[in-house]
Design a protein around this motif. Sequence first.
Motif, PDB file in Angstrom:
ATOM      1  N   ALA A 182       0.792  -1.238   0.000  1.00 26.17           N
ATOM      2  CA  ALA A 182       0.000   0.000   0.000  1.00 26.17           C
ATOM      3  C   ALA A 182       0.827   1.292   0.000  1.00 26.17           C
ATOM      4  CB  ALA A 182      -0.964  -0.003   1.186  1.00 26.17           C
ATOM      5  N   PRO A 183       1.932   1.380   0.756  1.00 25.46           N
ATOM      6  CA  PRO A 183       2.702   2.642   0.752  1.00 25.46           C
ATOM      7  C   PRO A 183       3.282   3.010  -0.618  1.00 25.46           C
ATOM      8  CG  PRO A 183       3.252   1.325   2.676  1.00 25.46           C
ATOM      9  CD  PRO A 183       2.436   0.442   1.784  1.00 25.46           C
ATOM     10  N   LEU A 184       3.338   2.048  -1.544  1.00 29.89           N
ATOM     11  CA  LEU A 184       3.897   2.304  -2.865  1.00 29.89           C
ATOM     12  C   LEU A 184       2.810   2.471  -3.929  1.00 29.89           C
ATOM     13  CD1 LEU A 184       6.853  -0.266  -2.855  1.00 29.89           C
ATOM     14  CD2 LEU A 184       6.886   2.154  -2.230  1.00 29.89           C
ATOM     15  N   TYR A 185       1.589   2.632  -3.497  1.00 33.44           N
ATOM     16  CA  TYR A 185       0.461   2.765  -4.426  1.00 33.44           C
ATOM     17  C   TYR A 185       0.259   4.236  -4.764  1.00 33.44           C
ATOM     18  CZ  TYR A 185      -4.229   2.013  -6.355  1.00 33.44           C
ATOM     19  OH  TYR A 185      -5.337   1.950  -7.177  1.00 33.44           O
ATOM     20  N   PHE A 186       0.695   4.639  -5.964  1.00 35.55           N
ATOM     21  CA  PHE A 186       0.592   6.020  -6.429  1.00 35.55           C
ATOM     22  C   PHE A 186      -0.110   6.052  -7.797  1.00 35.55           C
ATOM     23  CE2 PHE A 186       4.315   6.146  -3.637  1.00 35.55           C
ATOM     24  CZ  PHE A 186       4.114   7.316  -2.903  1.00 35.55           C
ATOM     25  N   PRO A 187      -1.389   5.722  -7.842  1.00 32.47           N
ATOM     26  CA  PRO A 187      -2.057   5.626  -9.143  1.00 32.47           C
ATOM     27  C   PRO A 187      -2.099   6.936  -9.923  1.00 32.47           C
ATOM     28  CG  PRO A 187      -3.648   5.573  -7.350  1.00 32.47           C
ATOM     29  CD  PRO A 187      -2.302   5.435  -6.718  1.00 32.47           C
ATOM     30  N   ILE A 188      -2.321   8.053  -9.244  1.00 30.25           N
ATOM     31  CA  ILE A 188      -2.416   9.345  -9.937  1.00 30.25           C
ATOM     32  C   ILE A 188      -1.062   9.746 -10.515  1.00 30.25           C
ATOM     33  CG2 ILE A 188      -2.876  11.807  -9.640  1.00 30.25           C
ATOM     34  CD1 ILE A 188      -4.961  11.053  -7.524  1.00 30.25           C
ATOM     35  N   GLU A 189      -0.022   9.512  -9.746  1.00 28.89           N
ATOM     36  CA  GLU A 189       1.312   9.934 -10.185  1.00 28.89           C
ATOM     37  C   GLU A 189       1.930   8.967 -11.203  1.00 28.89           C
ATOM     38  OE1 GLU A 189       0.547  11.530  -6.079  1.00 28.89           O
ATOM     39  OE2 GLU A 189       0.319   9.585  -7.081  1.00 28.89           O
ATOM     40  N   LEU A 190       1.712   7.660 -11.035  1.00 30.21           N
ATOM     41  CA  LEU A 190       2.498   6.691 -11.785  1.00 30.21           C
ATOM     42  C   LEU A 190       1.773   5.898 -12.870  1.00 30.21           C
ATOM     43  CD1 LEU A 190       4.726   5.114  -8.962  1.00 30.21           C
ATOM     44  CD2 LEU A 190       5.382   6.815 -10.677  1.00 30.21           C
ATOM     45  N   HIS A 191       0.518   5.596 -12.693  1.00 33.00           N
ATOM     46  CA  HIS A 191      -0.133   4.644 -13.598  1.00 33.00           C
ATOM     47  C   HIS A 191      -0.024   5.081 -15.062  1.00 33.00           C
ATOM     48  CE1 HIS A 191      -2.767   2.062 -10.693  1.00 33.00           C
ATOM     49  NE2 HIS A 191      -1.499   2.129 -10.334  1.00 33.00           N
ATOM     50  N   ARG A 192       0.243   4.081 -15.933  1.00 27.54           N
ATOM     51  CA  ARG A 192       0.571   4.341 -17.335  1.00 27.54           C
ATOM     52  C   ARG A 192      -0.480   3.848 -18.330  1.00 27.54           C
ATOM     53  NH1 ARG A 192       3.192   8.132 -18.219  1.00 27.54           N
ATOM     54  NH2 ARG A 192       1.992   8.672 -16.365  1.00 27.54           N
ATOM     55  N   ARG A 193      -1.528   3.190 -17.871  1.00 27.06           N
ATOM     56  CA  ARG A 193      -2.488   2.606 -18.821  1.00 27.06           C
ATOM     57  C   ARG A 193      -3.135   3.647 -19.726  1.00 27.06           C
ATOM     58  NH1 ARG A 193      -5.776  -1.500 -14.912  1.00 27.06           N
ATOM     59  NH2 ARG A 193      -5.384   0.228 -13.485  1.00 27.06           N
ATOM     60  N   GLU A 194      -3.583   4.747 -19.153  1.00 26.79           N
ATOM     61  CA  GLU A 194      -4.241   5.771 -19.964  1.00 26.79           C
ATOM     62  C   GLU A 194      -3.268   6.399 -20.955  1.00 26.79           C
ATOM     63  OE1 GLU A 194      -6.358   8.680 -17.735  1.00 26.79           O
ATOM     64  OE2 GLU A 194      -7.570   7.208 -16.640  1.00 26.79           O
ATOM     65  N   ALA A 195      -2.046   6.636 -20.516  1.00 23.55           N
ATOM     66  CA  ALA A 195      -1.041   7.216 -21.401  1.00 23.55           C
ATOM     67  C   ALA A 195      -0.740   6.284 -22.561  1.00 23.55           C
ATOM     68  CB  ALA A 195       0.238   7.509 -20.613  1.00 23.55           C
ATOM     69  N   LEU A 196      -0.619   4.986 -22.278  1.00 17.01           N
ATOM     70  CA  LEU A 196      -0.345   4.015 -23.326  1.00 17.01           C
ATOM     71  C   LEU A 196      -1.521   3.896 -24.296  1.00 17.01           C
ATOM     72  CD1 LEU A 196       1.511   1.389 -21.155  1.00 17.01           C
ATOM     73  CD2 LEU A 196       2.439   2.455 -23.212  1.00 17.01           C
ATOM     74  N   ALA A 197      -2.740   4.031 -23.782  1.00 16.24           N
ATOM     75  CA  ALA A 197      -3.914   4.001 -24.661  1.00 16.24           C
ATOM     76  C   ALA A 197      -3.864   5.164 -25.650  1.00 16.24           C
ATOM     77  CB  ALA A 197      -5.188   4.058 -23.827  1.00 16.24           C
ATOM     78  N   LYS A 198      -3.433   6.322 -25.189  1.00 16.27           N
ATOM     79  CA  LYS A 198      -3.295   7.484 -26.085  1.00 16.27           C
ATOM     80  C   LYS A 198      -2.245   7.224 -27.164  1.00 16.27           C
ATOM     81  CE  LYS A 198      -4.589  10.925 -22.569  1.00 16.27           C
ATOM     82  NZ  LYS A 198      -4.095  12.067 -21.753  1.00 16.27           N
ATOM     83  N   ASP A 199      -1.122   6.619 -26.759  1.00 17.99           N
ATOM     84  CA  ASP A 199      -0.067   6.327 -27.732  1.00 17.99           C
ATOM     85  C   ASP A 199      -0.535   5.317 -28.770  1.00 17.99           C
ATOM     86  OD1 ASP A 199       1.703   8.057 -26.511  1.00 17.99           O
ATOM     87  OD2 ASP A 199       2.658   6.502 -25.287  1.00 17.99           O
TER      88      ASP A 199
END
Length: 312
Positions: free
Chosen positions: A94-111
């Motif tokens: 849990a302390p390493l869960y940073f979805p807003i800062e790190l998650h890449r799925r939406e960015a990859l969908a754009k690419d």
Amino acid sequence: MPSALENPEGDKEGDVLRYEEIEDDRVSPTDLSELLKEGTKESHDRAENTQFVKDFLKGRIKKELFKLATVALHFTYSALEEEMDRNKDNALFAPLYFPIELHRREALAKDLKYFYGEDWKEKIQCSEATQQYVDRIHHVGQHEPELLVAHAYTRYMGDLSGGQVLKKVAQRALKLPSTEEGVQFYVFDNISNAQQFKQLYRARMNALDLDKNTKERIVEEANKAFRFNMQVFDELDKIGRSLAEEAQDGGFPVHDGKGDIRKCPYYADKLGTAGPGCPFHTAVGLARQPLVQLVLAACIAVAAGAAAWYIL
């Protein structure tokens, strides 16, 4: 693609891509971040020296291969972030869960939308090497969630450092727009200072309540993550060798007529599209017909006459 490598400070392609180049007096040799740094050095060296990474850093990356690398990232991060979401309340992650800062799925969908169009989901498929990586991530997330730390660290810390080098290389080599279409994967809009964020991330890792054995297992898993990445790199390198040089205008590569037809970039298994066969071989077959040869000769004569008239 190969953002499992990182370079915290430099942004020159010639720099060696490393994790912890800046020493921090506050860390202990028994801290997880230090154990990962020391325990994955050999994997770093091997990953840096894969042909795919070396070619990428030199700007020798074909657009079709870059697209396939982006596809591999899409499947990898979809699996990783699915398992991270599953374990967001687990005290060991849990302390390493940073979805807003790190998650890449939406960015990859754009690419992928940029490269393949609106129907990109129907045009891509998971490769064999990527599927093995994905399967391991799902196994870890469902059965050994504490080992997710290794996969998250290996990927995201690299994305925030060495990945920024690769972004610039890709933009130049592929003549991508300066507005960052096609490289959204490397853009972290919600992190204002990458170096400070990485320090926070490592501090959170070091604060996890882990015994010695678990830390050792995480280091071992990080090395596995590197091996999975290297297998994907090797797979991409093999595909790259089967692609002919791209046209100067950035068009699709064409088959040169040599070797196995199944290695033709137009072949269905490579591009995920159905078709009657390789355009090169179809054209060669037609050109061998006597009637076609006669027509071609007449066309060449007419073209030559027209050219001579235009020059005069």
